[in-house]
Structures are given as structure tokens and as C-alpha cells.
Design a protein around this motif. Structure first.
Motif, PDB file in Angstrom:
ATOM      1  N   ALA A   1      32.627  60.724 -90.847  1.00  0.00           N
ATOM      2  CA  ALA A   1      32.858  61.537 -89.906  1.00  0.00           C
ATOM      3  C   ALA A   1      32.615  61.331 -88.440  1.00  0.00           C
ATOM      4  O   ALA A   1      32.397  61.816 -87.745  1.00  0.00           O
ATOM      5  CB  ALA A   1      33.794  62.995 -90.026  1.00  0.00           C
ATOM      6  N   LEU A   2      30.732  62.218 -88.809  1.00  0.00           N
ATOM      7  CA  LEU A   2      30.131  61.848 -87.766  1.00  0.00           C
ATOM      8  C   LEU A   2      29.888  60.337 -87.263  1.00  0.00           C
ATOM      9  O   LEU A   2      29.538  60.674 -86.214  1.00  0.00           O
ATOM     10  CB  LEU A   2      29.242  62.210 -88.639  1.00  0.00           C
TER      11      LEU A   2
ATOM     12  N   VAL B   1      39.053  68.379 -87.416  1.00  0.00           N
ATOM     13  CA  VAL B   1      39.802  66.990 -87.951  1.00  0.00           C
ATOM     14  C   VAL B   1      38.397  66.657 -88.629  1.00  0.00           C
ATOM     15  O   VAL B   1      38.674  66.578 -90.075  1.00  0.00           O
ATOM     16  CB  VAL B   1      39.904  65.993 -87.292  1.00  0.00           C
ATOM     17  N   ILE B   2      36.676  66.741 -88.385  1.00  0.00           N
ATOM     18  CA  ILE B   2      36.141  66.377 -88.873  1.00  0.00           C
ATOM     19  C   ILE B   2      36.437  67.939 -90.520  1.00  0.00           C
ATOM     20  O   ILE B   2      35.979  67.322 -91.609  1.00  0.00           O
ATOM     21  CB  ILE B   2      34.509  67.038 -88.632  1.00  0.00           C
ATOM     22  N   ASP B   3      36.210  69.112 -89.818  1.00  0.00           N
ATOM     23  CA  ASP B   3      36.630  69.195 -91.094  1.00  0.00           C
ATOM     24  C   ASP B   3      37.659  70.066 -92.352  1.00  0.00           C
ATOM     25  O   ASP B   3      37.232  69.813 -92.848  1.00  0.00           O
ATOM     26  CB  ASP B   3      36.824  71.406 -90.436  1.00  0.00           C
ATOM     27  N   GLU B   4      38.537  69.294 -91.598  1.00  0.00           N
ATOM     28  CA  GLU B   4      39.259  68.706 -92.652  1.00  0.00           C
ATOM     29  C   GLU B   4      39.298  67.440 -92.953  1.00  0.00           C
ATOM     30  O   GLU B   4      39.872  67.417 -94.723  1.00  0.00           O
ATOM     31  CB  GLU B   4      41.248  68.758 -92.056  1.00  0.00           C
ATOM     32  N   PHE B   5      38.494  66.863 -92.987  1.00  0.00           N
ATOM     33  CA  PHE B   5      38.419  65.322 -93.846  1.00  0.00           C
ATOM     34  C   PHE B   5      37.122  65.449 -94.922  1.00  0.00           C
ATOM     35  O   PHE B   5      37.715  65.188 -95.201  1.00  0.00           O
ATOM     36  CB  PHE B   5      37.964  64.414 -92.478  1.00  0.00           C
ATOM     37  N   VAL B   6      36.485  66.326 -94.342  1.00  0.00           N
ATOM     38  CA  VAL B   6      35.187  67.315 -94.992  1.00  0.00           C
ATOM     39  C   VAL B   6      35.970  68.017 -96.414  1.00  0.00           C
ATOM     40  O   VAL B   6      35.430  67.633 -97.853  1.00  0.00           O
ATOM     41  CB  VAL B   6      34.514  67.559 -94.567  1.00  0.00           C
TER      42      VAL B   6
END
Length: 323
Positions: A268-269, A254-259
């Protein structure tokens, strides 16, 4: 229109959990510990390996859905006592559990499962528990005036808008506000009062309390209890931030897709982790309103001196369960 500030960040985590499935694969090695040996009444070596304080019981039992399941026991108090092992745990939601996961969780012998989530969260992701474990809802955020999950989900799915609404330190400020309300919100006081009074009853042990990711509502509950038991503040903060080791890997996709879509990584973090400043906000609010942890329990929560003594006797050694 900007979303309401109250508990936006906490609700974002819940919404993102629904979007991502909140699943985690089987964990890699669970670090064995050098902490003092567990008491006779704590979970046996056959139930879970001896772990250093704060390490993941979920990983040790190979329950992929709950890497942030941890024993509060093993920590040393300022006066040289030890927090008892195997009788109180903290965790994230017990969902996406298969039969093997539930069987592994059953080895802890849980009597009580204290669910700090909202009714909507529970309906969307109900706990999947072993037979005999009593589920109790204690809705910390019942009095919160937050946005609907759909609105929050849309915000997090729109990186440009998220950057505008949550960037530049705004998300951290939201979390600070939320952590102050863990101390001041009427529903939070009611929920934490019920939690600690129930935990003070030996018949209810072993027990576990949890929210969605086991870091915010659960984080304050754990910090308050450990502080009452006499664990030094530095150690309490270390236990709190250890959630990052277990939560963020669950949400890396989810974090990678958002960034990748243009979202600010700091947002995200912040959503999928914790920092010491959040917990400091709760402590600061507690000290401003009550001065000491004992007065927070007695005046803020209505947990009187006798019940506080009961908690200390039960959860530090020697305790009634150690005799």
C-alpha cells in the motif's frame, strides 16, 4: 494468470483513486517559507502566500482536492539562479472540486492544463477547471500494455492475492520498470516532447501539468525540467519525494482497510507514495540512453538547443517574465 508488469503500479493508483473517490478534506496549515521573494510577474501575495519551495499551493489556497498542487519555482540552481515562481506548477487531478475550489484555483491565472493521464482516466475523473484554462491531453502511457482497470481493482481488493502478486519487493520492481519507461516508451517521449515545447512558449504560462496523483508521470516531468534548469539532483529528489507528504494522507483510509484485511503494508505504501529509487531508475535510463539531460531533451524528445535555452530563460531568473 499474473497481470502484465507494464505500469501495473501506476494503473493500481488510478484504480484505487476511483474506488476511494480521491477526496481530501481541507488541509491544515501551509508552511510559510523563507525562499527568495517572487518576481513581479509571479502570482501576487493576494493570490497565494509566499511558500518555501516544494510546499503545497493547494493547501495554501485551501483547495482540499489538490494537496499535491505545487509551484516548481523558488529552487536555486547550481549556478546561483532561481527557478521562477508562479509560472509552472505540478499537481494531481483537478477532480472533486467545488465552486470555491475552482474560484481559488482561478487565482493562479492558469493558461494551460497539461493532463498526462490516459483517456480512460480522464473519462472517469475529468478535470474541473476555471474558465479560460485550456485543457490538453498528453497521454504518457498510450503505448503501455497494462491490465484493464477492473482487473487491477480486483487485485487490490483481494489482499491475499495482492500479497502474492505484489509482495516481496515485486511492487517496487514494477514501479522501477514503469519509471524506466517514462524515458523509453514512445508515447512518453511524444507526450513529454509536447509538454516541454509548449512550456517553452511564454504565451502558455502560467501552466500546470498533472496525472492522477501527481507523483509518477508528473514526478518525472518535474524532475526532468528542474534538472534541465540546473537544479542540483539532491534538491530534485527532495522535491520528488515530497509528494508523500501530500498524497498518503488522502489514501489513509484505503491503506488502513487494505492492511486490516491482511494486505502487506509495504504494498500500500508503495502504491500510494514514492521513493527515491523510482526516480533514480528514470535518471539511470536517461543516462544509459542519452548520457546527459540535454541530450535526453534533444535526442530523446526532439527539444532542440534553442528550445532548451528558451525553457531556461523563461523559468529561471532573470527571465523574460522577470524583466
Amino acid at each position: 494468470m499474473k497481470p502484465p508488469r507494464v505500469h501495473l503500479a501506476v494503473a493500481l493508483v488510478s484504480t484505487a483513486c476511483l474506488l476511494s473517490g480521491c477526496g481530501a478534506g481541507p488541509a491544515d496549515d501551509a508552511a510559510p517559507g523563507t525562499a527568495p521573494a517572487p518576481s513581479e510577474t509571479a502570482i501576487s501575495a493576494e493570490a497565494v502566500p509566499l511558500l518555501a519551495p516544494g510546499h503545497s499551493v493547494g493547501k495554501a489556497l485551501e483547495i482540499g482536492a489538490v494537496p499535491n498542487l505545487r509551484d516548481l519555482g523558488g529552487y536555486q540552481t547550481a549556478d546561483g539562479a532561481t527557478v521562477a515562481r508562479g509560472i509552472v506548477y505540478r499537481s494531481e487531478v483537478f477532480n472533486s472540486m467545488d465552486d470555491a475550489d475552482i474560484a481559488a484555483l482561478e487565482r493562479l491565472g492558469l493558461e494551460m492544463v497539461y493532463d498526462l493521464r490516459t483517456t480512460a482516466e480522464i473519462s472517469a475523473k475529468p478535470d474541473q477547471l476555471p474558465p479560460g484554462a485550456l485543457h490538453v491531453q498528453l497521454n504518457v502511457l498510450a503505448d503501455s500494455k497494462g491490465s484493464a482497470p477492473a482487473e487491477l481493482g480486483a487485485l487490490f481488493q483481494d489482499p491475499e492475492k495482492a500479497n502474492e502478486e505484489l509482495g516481496g519487493g515485486k511492487i517496487e520492481s514494477l514501479f522501477v520498470d514503469g519509471y524506466r519507461e517514462f524515458v523509453s516508451l514512445p508515447s512518453a517521449k511524444k507526450a513529454y516532447r509536447a509538454l516541454f515545447l509548449s512550456l517553452a512558449d511564454e504565451a502558455n504560462a502560467p501552466g500546470v501539468f498533472h496525472c492522477t496523483t501527481g507523483k509518477d508521470r508528473t514526478g518525472w516531468a518535474a524532475a526532468a525540467l528542474l534538472t534541465l534548469l540546473g537544479v542540483p539532483k539532491d534538491t530534485v529528489v527532495e522535491d520528488f519525494v515530497r509528494s508523500n507528504d501530500y498524497i498518503r494522507p488522502q489514501y489513509q483510509k484505503v491503506i488502513d482497510e487494505f492492511v486490516a484485511a491482511g494486505g502487506n503494508a509495504d504494498i500500500a505504501l508503495a502504491v500510494f507514495g514514492v521513493n527515491a529509487g523510482y526516480l533514480e531508475a528514470s535518471f539511470d535510463e536517461m543516462e544509459k540512453q542519452y548520457g546527459t539531460i540535454e541530450r535526453y531533451f534533444s535526442e530523446g524528445l526532439g527539444v532542440d538547443a534553442a528550445a532548451q535555452d528558451g525553457l531556461c530563460l523563461l523559468y529561471t531568473s532573470p527571465s523574460p517574465r522577470d524583466s
